[in-house]
Design an enzyme around this catalytic site. Structure first.
Site, PDB file in Angstrom:
ATOM      1  N   TYR A   1       3.045   4.744   0.663  1.00 18.81           N
ATOM      2  CA  TYR A   1       3.754   5.327   1.798  1.00 18.81           C
ATOM      3  C   TYR A   1       2.806   6.265   2.551  1.00 18.81           C
ATOM      4  O   TYR A   1       2.181   7.135   1.934  1.00 18.81           O
ATOM      5  CB  TYR A   1       4.955   6.146   1.325  1.00 18.81           C
ATOM      6  CG  TYR A   1       6.043   5.377   0.624  1.00 18.81           C
ATOM      7  CD1 TYR A   1       6.729   4.348   1.261  1.00 18.81           C
ATOM      8  CD2 TYR A   1       6.418   5.705  -0.679  1.00 18.81           C
ATOM      9  CE1 TYR A   1       7.757   3.660   0.624  1.00 18.81           C
ATOM     10  CE2 TYR A   1       7.442   5.024  -1.334  1.00 18.81           C
ATOM     11  CZ  TYR A   1       8.107   3.996  -0.681  1.00 18.81           C
ATOM     12  OH  TYR A   1       9.123   3.322  -1.313  1.00 18.81           O
TER      13      TYR A   1
ATOM     14  N   HIS B   1      10.103  -9.290   0.967  1.00 15.32           N
ATOM     15  CA  HIS B   1       9.852  -7.863   0.732  1.00 15.32           C
ATOM     16  C   HIS B   1      11.133  -7.072   1.018  1.00 15.32           C
ATOM     17  O   HIS B   1      11.931  -7.462   1.880  1.00 15.32           O
ATOM     18  CB  HIS B   1       8.728  -7.394   1.656  1.00 15.32           C
ATOM     19  CG  HIS B   1       8.158  -6.068   1.299  1.00 15.32           C
ATOM     20  ND1 HIS B   1       8.707  -4.883   1.751  1.00 15.32           N
ATOM     21  CD2 HIS B   1       7.084  -5.728   0.549  1.00 15.32           C
ATOM     22  CE1 HIS B   1       7.990  -3.876   1.279  1.00 15.32           C
ATOM     23  NE2 HIS B   1       7.005  -4.357   0.544  1.00 15.32           N
TER      24      HIS B   1
ATOM     25  N   ASP C   1       0.858  -1.180   0.000  1.00 18.07           N
ATOM     26  CA  ASP C   1       0.000   0.000   0.000  1.00 18.07           C
ATOM     27  C   ASP C   1       0.895   1.231   0.000  1.00 18.07           C
ATOM     28  O   ASP C   1       2.112   1.112   0.183  1.00 18.07           O
ATOM     29  CB  ASP C   1      -0.994  -0.011   1.165  1.00 18.07           C
ATOM     30  CG  ASP C   1      -0.345   0.146   2.528  1.00 18.07           C
ATOM     31  OD1 ASP C   1       0.832  -0.234   2.685  1.00 18.07           O
ATOM     32  OD2 ASP C   1      -1.018   0.634   3.452  1.00 18.07           O
TER      33      ASP C   1
ATOM     34  N   PHE D   1       6.305   1.999  -4.550  1.00 13.87           N
ATOM     35  CA  PHE D   1       7.686   2.187  -4.104  1.00 13.87           C
ATOM     36  C   PHE D   1       8.302   3.515  -4.524  1.00 13.87           C
ATOM     37  O   PHE D   1       9.361   3.892  -4.016  1.00 13.87           O
ATOM     38  CB  PHE D   1       8.589   1.033  -4.580  1.00 13.87           C
ATOM     39  CG  PHE D   1       8.222  -0.293  -4.011  1.00 13.87           C
ATOM     40  CD1 PHE D   1       8.501  -0.600  -2.690  1.00 13.87           C
ATOM     41  CD2 PHE D   1       7.597  -1.259  -4.789  1.00 13.87           C
ATOM     42  CE1 PHE D   1       8.152  -1.828  -2.144  1.00 13.87           C
ATOM     43  CE2 PHE D   1       7.253  -2.499  -4.268  1.00 13.87           C
ATOM     44  CZ  PHE D   1       7.530  -2.793  -2.936  1.00 13.87           C
TER      45      PHE D   1
END
Length: 217
Positions: free
Chosen positions: A67, A182, A65, A78
């Site tokens: 930032y 991740h 999801d 990202f």
């Protein structure tokens, strides 16, 4: 045309408008729930990733999801706007692996939008969150929208980069995929570092007779 998407966001490519037309009522329902919230990313950027022509997508990188830090989310998984100087930890780890994998020097900016020109879609599974809070919109229904997108991308032979549990829930849709931990500080040392996702993506593309991605930034 998905009027709600066009009203809510920067221009969504017509290819996505046509694809997502059956989900218009669901998208309207989610956006209505966000009417009085200050979201990350801001409302005009919720569908920013879908400015990329569907026909040009060769690789998709799924995030979890956006930032939650004010100003960081820009609608691309990202990625952060070029004027933001403090690069988030997950993105720093991505740059570290990119340098280790392909020798690409760590960039000064955290803006990944140049990858779009090579056909890389940067899509979060959940398209919004609340400023200052992570994962608070995980139950609004965004996953139904992004699952639908993942299924379509998989049917087109798109290579999926699946980092972490949330992204890997989409593995059923993709014949071609790269999976690892991740890049967050909590998990990067448990299989993300050393996974060479960028070179492996290009190997898969070349094996299909397709052009590799230019991962330089």
């Amino acid at each position: 045309m998905l009027v709600s998407m066009v009203r809510a966001s920067s221009p969504v490519h017509v290819s996505w408008q046509r694809l997502l037309e059956p989900l218009a009522p669901e998208i309207d329902r989610i956006l209505a729930q966000l009417e009085d919230e200050i979201t990350a990313p801001s409302r005009p950027s919720i569908f920013r990733a879908l400015e990329l022509d569907l026909e040009k997508v060769r690789v998709v990188i799924f995030g979890q999801d956006p930032y939650p830090t004010p100003g960081n989310a820009m609608g691309l998984a990202f990625s952060i706007p070029p004027e933001i100087s403090q690069i988030p930890a997950s993105l720093r780890n991505i740059f570290q692996e990119l340098e280790s994998d392909l020798g690409v020097e760590k960039p000064v900016s955290g803006d990944l939008s140049s990858w779009e020109s090579s056909g890389v879609l940067l899509l979060n599974r959940v398209l919004t969150t609340r400023i200052g809070e992570s994962a608070v919109h995980a139950n609004l229904g965004w996953q139904r929208i992004t699952d639908f997108i993942a299924k379509e991308l998989g049917s087109r032979g798109v290579v999926a980069v699946l980092w972490g549990k949330s992204a890997q829930e989409l593995s059923q849709y993709f014949q071609y995929q790269i999976r690892s931990a991740h890049p967050s500080p909590l998990s990067a040392y448990r299989g993300f570092f050393g996974s060479k996702p960028f070179s492996r993506v290009n190997e898969l593309l070349v094996a299909q007779g397709r052009e590799p991605i230019d991962w330089s930034l």
